[in-house]
Design a protein around this motif. Structure first.
Motif, mmCIF file in Angstrom:
data_model
loop_
_atom_site.group_PDB
_atom_site.id
_atom_site.type_symbol
_atom_site.label_atom_id
_atom_site.label_comp_id
_atom_site.label_asym_id
_atom_site.label_seq_id
_atom_site.Cartn_x
_atom_site.Cartn_y
_atom_site.Cartn_z
ATOM 1 N N GLY A 128 0.837 -1.197 0.000
ATOM 2 C CA GLY A 128 0.000 0.000 0.000
ATOM 3 C C GLY A 128 0.866 1.239 0.000
ATOM 4 O O GLY A 128 2.059 1.194 0.361
ATOM 5 N N HIS A 129 0.271 2.359 -0.374
ATOM 6 C CA HIS A 129 1.015 3.629 -0.453
ATOM 7 C C HIS A 129 1.085 4.299 0.915
ATOM 8 O O HIS A 129 0.167 4.182 1.735
ATOM 9 N N VAL A 130 2.186 5.022 1.146
ATOM 10 C CA VAL A 130 2.295 5.859 2.328
ATOM 11 C C VAL A 130 1.538 7.167 2.098
ATOM 12 O O VAL A 130 0.980 7.756 3.029
ATOM 13 N N LYS B 140 -2.894 11.328 2.439
ATOM 14 C CA LYS B 140 -2.293 10.192 3.135
ATOM 15 C C LYS B 140 -2.745 8.881 2.505
ATOM 16 O O LYS B 140 -3.880 8.756 2.038
ATOM 17 N N GLY B 141 -1.825 7.895 2.507
ATOM 18 C CA GLY B 141 -2.145 6.600 1.948
ATOM 19 C C GLY B 141 -2.621 5.613 3.015
ATOM 20 O O GLY B 141 -2.585 5.893 4.216
ATOM 21 N N ILE B 142 -3.047 4.436 2.568
ATOM 22 C CA ILE B 142 -3.553 3.405 3.472
ATOM 23 C C ILE B 142 -2.512 2.987 4.503
ATOM 24 O O ILE B 142 -2.838 2.652 5.643
ATOM 25 N N ILE C 132 4.112 -3.919 3.130
ATOM 26 C CA ILE C 132 5.189 -3.111 2.544
ATOM 27 C C ILE C 132 4.646 -1.764 2.084
ATOM 28 O O ILE C 132 3.580 -1.681 1.442
ATOM 29 N N THR C 133 5.402 -0.705 2.388
ATOM 30 C CA THR C 133 5.110 0.623 1.876
ATOM 31 C C THR C 133 6.420 1.390 1.745
ATOM 32 O O THR C 133 7.495 0.864 2.049
ATOM 33 N N CYS C 134 6.331 2.635 1.310
ATOM 34 C CA CYS C 134 7.520 3.477 1.189
ATOM 35 C C CYS C 134 7.786 4.205 2.505
ATOM 36 O O CYS C 134 6.895 4.350 3.350
#
Length: 217
Positions: A126-128, A134-136, A191-193
């Protein structure tokens, strides 16, 4: 008179010597025996103590793996992250796809990994942040060992994972992190950034990776 006097003295001297010798014998016997008072008594020899072994903790891998079933949604109460899950494959350059950045609150699962609950590491991405919001997984880095992650599956079951560790990994070292390596039991990777945003590359320099194990199926 004189003879009587001398004999009396000799008798007294002999009696005194005999008494003295008797006293010395008593003292010698008491010394060799170690005495009989409480101050000199030796403690009884220690008796062996029976030790009862402590019960062994239940194995952390006691939860049995489930058959394959596609995941449909994810819920992480601690960080308020809830989303349906879309399938993700590989890009032409063999990197893992991510959900569209235009919908940063959408999470996805990697279809070439085991499904959540199967033996091996299931992977959810998912994205930050994205599209100026804001991401998930904006708060993913706040997770810690012991936190729970629930994933509902297409077969109607819900599997619960417990976080074991959280790593921030430079993207250049991601392959060495072993995120997709085989595991003995059912596990999960989120996993995200993360890290610093590289404006020239329009991307973050690190990845946040959450490791978790199955605790309820």
């Amino acid at each position: 008179m004189s003879t009587k006097t001398t004999g009396g003295r000799r008798g007294f001297l002999i009696a005194f010597i005999v008494a003295l010798l008797a006293a010395l014998v008593v003292v010698l016997v008491l010394t060799l025996d170690g005495g009989s008072g409480p101050d000199t008594a030796q403690p009884p020899p220690a008796q062996p103590v029976a030790v009862t072994p402590e019960p062994q903790a239940a194995s952390q891998d006691a939860v049995a793996a489930l058959p394959k079933s596609e995941p449909v949604s994810i819920d992480i109460p601690k960080i308020g992250a809830r989303s349906t899950l879309v399938p993700l494959g590989l890009n032409p350059d063999n990197t893992v796809e991510v959900p569209p950045v235009t919908t940063p609150l959408q999470a996805g699962w990697y279809t070439y990994a085991p499904t959540p609950g199967e033996t091996g590491p299931a992977v959810v991405l998912g994205h930050v942040d994205g599209n100026h919001q804001k991401g998930i997984f904006f708060r993913l880095k706040e997770l810690a060992a012991g936190d729970r992650v629930s994933i509902a599956r297409k077969d109607g079951t819900t599997v619960v994972f417990e976080v074991t560790k959280v790593h921030q990994v430079p993207k250049k070292d991601f392959e060495r992190e072993g995120v997709y390596d085989d595991t003995a039991g059912p596990e999960l990777r989120l996993i995200t950034c993360g890290g610093v945003f590289d404006r020239s590359a329009h991307n973050y320099v690190d990845n946040i990776v959450v490791y978790a194990r199955l605790v309820q199926a």
